[in-house]
Design a protein around this motif. Sequence first.
Motif, PDB file in Angstrom:
ATOM      1  N   PHE A 182       0.891  -1.178   0.000  1.00  0.00           N
ATOM      2  CA  PHE A 182       0.000   0.000   0.000  1.00  0.00           C
ATOM      3  C   PHE A 182       0.919   1.215   0.000  1.00  0.00           C
ATOM      4  N   ASP A 213       3.981   4.023   8.398  1.00  0.00           N
ATOM      5  CA  ASP A 213       3.177   2.809   8.222  1.00  0.00           C
ATOM      6  C   ASP A 213       3.425   2.345   6.804  1.00  0.00           C
ATOM      7  N   ASP A 224       3.053  -5.506   6.615  1.00  0.00           N
ATOM      8  CA  ASP A 224       2.449  -4.259   7.100  1.00  0.00           C
ATOM      9  C   ASP A 224       3.033  -3.972   8.475  1.00  0.00           C
TER      10      ASP A 224
HETATM   11 ZN    ZN Z   1      -0.118  -0.563   8.512  1.00  0.00          ZN
END
Ligand code: ZN
Length: 354
Positions: A182, A213, A224
């Motif tokens: 992401f 993050d 993640d």
């Molecule tokens: Zn995350």
Amino acid sequence: MNHLTEIAQKLPEYGLDAMLIASAPGERYAIGFHGEGLLLVSRSGVHYSTDGRYIEAARTQISGAAIALISPSRGHLALAGDFIRANRLEKVGFESGYLSVDALERYQKALPCQLVPAQGLLSGLRASKDPEELHAIRQAQKITDLAFKEVLNFIRPGLTEQEVAARLVYEMLRRGGERVSFDPIVAAGPNGSKPHAVPGQTTLEAGMFITMDFGCMWNGYCSDMTRTVALGQPTQEMEQVYDIVLQAQQAGIAAARPGVAGREVDAAARAVIEKAGYGPYFSHSFGHSLGLEIHEQPCAAATVDTLLPDGAVISAEPGIYLPGRFGVRIEDLLILHGDGCEDITASPKHLIVL
Ligand code: ZN
Ligand code: ZN
């Protein structure tokens, strides 16, 4: 990696003769390959159609399926119709979580069978990772931990959030990450109070918390993690808030094991933050499952009664966000197994002061 046997074995439980799969993650899960094709998994055989761009790769990489090449006159649906008729398939499940209404209408017109929504079949299987999937997630997380270690040497006052984000991406890709799982979040100072802040031109200054993050993909599987670090000496309040978030994370991790509902894990962490008086500032769930996609089911959230299965991989990511001031989030990945869980994130969790 291929899960055709597992899918075929689940069909009777859902009252289905076959499962029709066309989404990218569905294809990837079923045949270990994504060729923008159409897949039918039945107990008597597997049919996969794709086009000229992918046919060569499909023939070498996919095992256990009959592979068909579409042509201008015989497209995916015509070929799937032939397979359905030849195998007398009556009830065929489809990915109700992915298929658009338009596509469903086309399928219903073209295919000689009853189409039944059956997202649960695939989502249920995907929730519990097998050893090969766990290996891929561990590899992705290992790369992510190394990128974090490296970026700590890079962070200094005057850099923008975007520069730090770019560096994180670079460090993950050069270590073997296929791509990011992401777009990374880098939030400095007051921006840290927005859990999903977009990295911008804000420059890092002494006295700020910086929340990062980020994650990457390895062999199709996601990682993640989040760390909040201090640039220069933090205030006592910042240290205190950091400590509460860490304690909350540890309480959630202690509660995470196969067979508990997502809400129980969330509640264990939330209780720590509420007790400390910051309840209203923990504005999201404790965690989510992940695998081929960054957000999968089941979640460790207050509203989720679904039991977490053995082999589930969930994030543990409580946070406290003080609007206009600062935010803290700490996120690790957990593999739920036996009577507890394994935290596969190797980065330190004590407050790092740069
Ligand atoms: Zn995350
Ligand atoms: Zn997450």
